[in-house]
Design an enzyme around this catalytic site. Sequence first.
Site, PDB file in Angstrom:
ATOM      1  N   GLU A   1     -22.444  35.014  43.889  1.00 19.86           N
ATOM      2  CA  GLU A   1     -23.664  34.787  44.326  1.00 19.86           C
ATOM      3  C   GLU A   1     -24.376  33.403  43.859  1.00 19.86           C
ATOM      4  O   GLU A   1     -25.033  33.318  42.723  1.00 19.86           O
ATOM      5  CB  GLU A   1     -24.647  35.736  43.823  1.00 19.86           C
ATOM      6  CG  GLU A   1     -24.395  37.195  44.479  1.00 19.86           C
ATOM      7  CD  GLU A   1     -25.614  38.419  44.091  1.00 19.86           C
ATOM      8  OE1 GLU A   1     -26.614  38.085  43.157  1.00 19.86           O
ATOM      9  OE2 GLU A   1     -25.441  39.216  44.670  1.00 19.86           O
TER      10      GLU A   1
ATOM     11  N   GLU B   1     -21.174  42.884  48.403  1.00 12.98           N
ATOM     12  CA  GLU B   1     -21.899  43.726  47.642  1.00 12.98           C
ATOM     13  C   GLU B   1     -23.157  44.236  48.139  1.00 12.98           C
ATOM     14  O   GLU B   1     -23.906  43.178  48.851  1.00 12.98           O
ATOM     15  CB  GLU B   1     -21.990  42.921  46.210  1.00 12.98           C
ATOM     16  CG  GLU B   1     -22.852  43.507  45.170  1.00 12.98           C
ATOM     17  CD  GLU B   1     -23.100  42.576  44.057  1.00 12.98           C
ATOM     18  OE1 GLU B   1     -22.292  41.966  43.515  1.00 12.98           O
ATOM     19  OE2 GLU B   1     -24.584  42.512  43.575  1.00 12.98           O
TER      20      GLU B   1
HETATM   21  C1  IDC Z   1     -26.182  43.576  37.206  1.00 14.08           C
HETATM   22  C2  IDC Z   1     -25.540  44.918  36.575  1.00 14.08           C
HETATM   23  C3  IDC Z   1     -26.287  44.758  35.178  1.00 14.08           C
HETATM   24  C4  IDC Z   1     -25.844  43.612  34.389  1.00 14.08           C
HETATM   25  C5  IDC Z   1     -26.433  42.341  35.352  1.00 14.08           C
HETATM   26  C6  IDC Z   1     -26.053  41.074  34.409  1.00 14.08           C
HETATM   27  O1  IDC Z   1     -25.828  45.743  37.205  1.00 14.08           O
HETATM   28  O2  IDC Z   1     -25.794  46.087  34.443  1.00 14.08           O
HETATM   29  O3  IDC Z   1     -26.592  43.579  33.393  1.00 14.08           O
HETATM   30  O4  IDC Z   1     -25.838  42.584  36.381  1.00 14.08           O
HETATM   31  O5  IDC Z   1     -24.776  40.876  34.595  1.00 14.08           O
HETATM   32  C7  IDC Z   1     -26.302  41.180  41.647  1.00 14.08           C
HETATM   33  C8  IDC Z   1     -25.094  40.534  41.117  1.00 14.08           C
HETATM   34  C9  IDC Z   1     -24.619  41.684  39.842  1.00 14.08           C
HETATM   35  C10 IDC Z   1     -25.638  42.428  39.393  1.00 14.08           C
HETATM   36  C11 IDC Z   1     -26.673  43.102  40.455  1.00 14.08           C
HETATM   37  C12 IDC Z   1     -27.542  44.165  39.914  1.00 14.08           C
HETATM   38  O6  IDC Z   1     -23.975  40.057  41.887  1.00 14.08           O
HETATM   39  O7  IDC Z   1     -23.983  41.076  39.061  1.00 14.08           O
HETATM   40  O8  IDC Z   1     -25.322  43.457  38.320  1.00 14.08           O
HETATM   41  N1  IDC Z   1     -27.128  42.067  41.514  1.00 14.08           N
HETATM   42  O9  IDC Z   1     -28.676  43.241  39.391  1.00 14.08           O
HETATM   43  N2  IDC Z   1     -26.883  40.572  42.628  1.00 14.08           N
HETATM   44  C13 IDC Z   1     -28.050  41.241  43.170  1.00 14.08           C
HETATM   45  C14 IDC Z   1     -27.912  42.290  42.478  1.00 14.08           C
END
Ligand code: IDC
Length: 467
Positions: A293, A385
């Site tokens: 992302e 995702e």
């Molecule tokens: C989130 C995980 C969370 C973690 C965070 C930081 O769910 O447990 O603490 O990342 O690493 C994304 C990202 C993805 C995120 C997810 C939800 O690609 O890494 O995971 N998210 O926030 N993009 C939008 C949402």
Amino acid sequence: MKRLLALLATFATALGLLAAFGTQASAASGCKVEYTVVSQWNGGFQGGVKITNLGSSVSGWTLRFAMPDAGQKVTQGWNATWSQSGSAVTAAGLDWNRTLATGGTADLGFQGTFTGANPKPTAFTLNGVACTGSVGQPDPDPTPTPDPTPDPGEDGTPVDVNGQLHVCGVNLCNQYNRPVQLRGMSTHGIQWFSECYNNASLDALANDWKSDLLRISMYVQEEGYETDPAGFTAKVNSLVDQAEARGMYALIDFHTLTPGDPNYNLERAKTFFASVAARNAGKKNVIYEITNEPNGVSWSGIKNYAEQVIPVVRGADPDAVVIVGTRGWSSLGVSDGSNESEIVNNPVNATNIMYAFHFYAASHKDNYRSTLSRAAARLPLFVTEFGTVSATGGGAMDAGSTNAWLDLLDQLKISYANWTYSDAPESSAAFKPGTCGGSDYSSGGVLNESGALLKNRISTPDNFPTS
Ligand code: IDC
């Protein structure tokens, strides 16, 4: 004999006339509408409306219909501009679907609320002409009925049936050069949740969930790849093998997130992809996602990164599909106030590539859906995702928005992976906390709301084309 032939000829002419008359009769009716209740829950429902233009070609259309009950209200819709006044509902075509040739179709959908029996809408008209083609009945039982025709993919795993994938036009295509949609799950960060990926959990994913793919999410920062490049490379390779053994595709996700500019990790990406692409070049099940992302970075910065990493992948594994993240957390730029045109006007200079689109259903709705619908006609897209919840990965699941998204992806044959196949203590996780410490990944009791919804959606037959 002659008499018989003459008789047959007369009969054939009569049939021909009948056929011609049949065509004219339907042409005169102007349009057909197939209406379905895709799903229904307490006070809410999702409607699908398929329009077929039986008249002459139109370059713009407005569909109107009436809701029989005062309590039936369209709350949001997609693939058209929707409005409702009293019982009268209007849906007008958008830039990308307003031209409808004779026989052309448009698939629209909406979410609504209801208070009574939710009767089917009536009086469908297209540009003022009554749609006398049959109007389907709403299904009182929204549970999908099993497809009576055998699933051509039933005998083989997704990789057996589809083989090496490639991009054709805006689609992902299989070995028969036919578009396919892969539906599957993403791991959580493998630096934190590796105990969730074992024989029992991956068997459940392949056999119970009938997942087509496993996205292997290898964070680069946050205690990920940068702390142990050799260890994480080996872990990714081992998961590629475990997916392959079960006939699932493996999407190798170089999970950049913070910092958002993938160029920060350019040298790491080159090292990592040179290694995994060489090691997995002979496999048919590998897809490379070179950045997760991108955020706080321009499209030209992302494009520059992609044009340096893609040749490294191709140098080792020339025929694999590569997916490039997009601006604004892979929102095609929408979350940064932009849109897909920056990519359409300045695409990555490479072939056999797709662009990533991500959404979180409780946060990202109509404007994201309309961007995706429009962009899908111009760019090969892969939803590498998405979440059923908010963009934090937590909060309440939005079932209506999730189903609207998944219906749209199904319709457009866009592949997807859901965040996450894990037992993280957050609502985006498929499993309840503690599941990965045990051995049961199959019973209903271990699933969160999100996992239950996704398992239902993913486990339906794929019907992959085989010729
Ligand atoms: C989130 C995980 C969370 C973690 C965070 C930081 O769910 O447990 O603490 O990342 O690493 C994304 C990202 C993805 C995120 C997810 C939800 O690609 O890494 O995971 N998210 O926030 N993009 C939008 C949402």
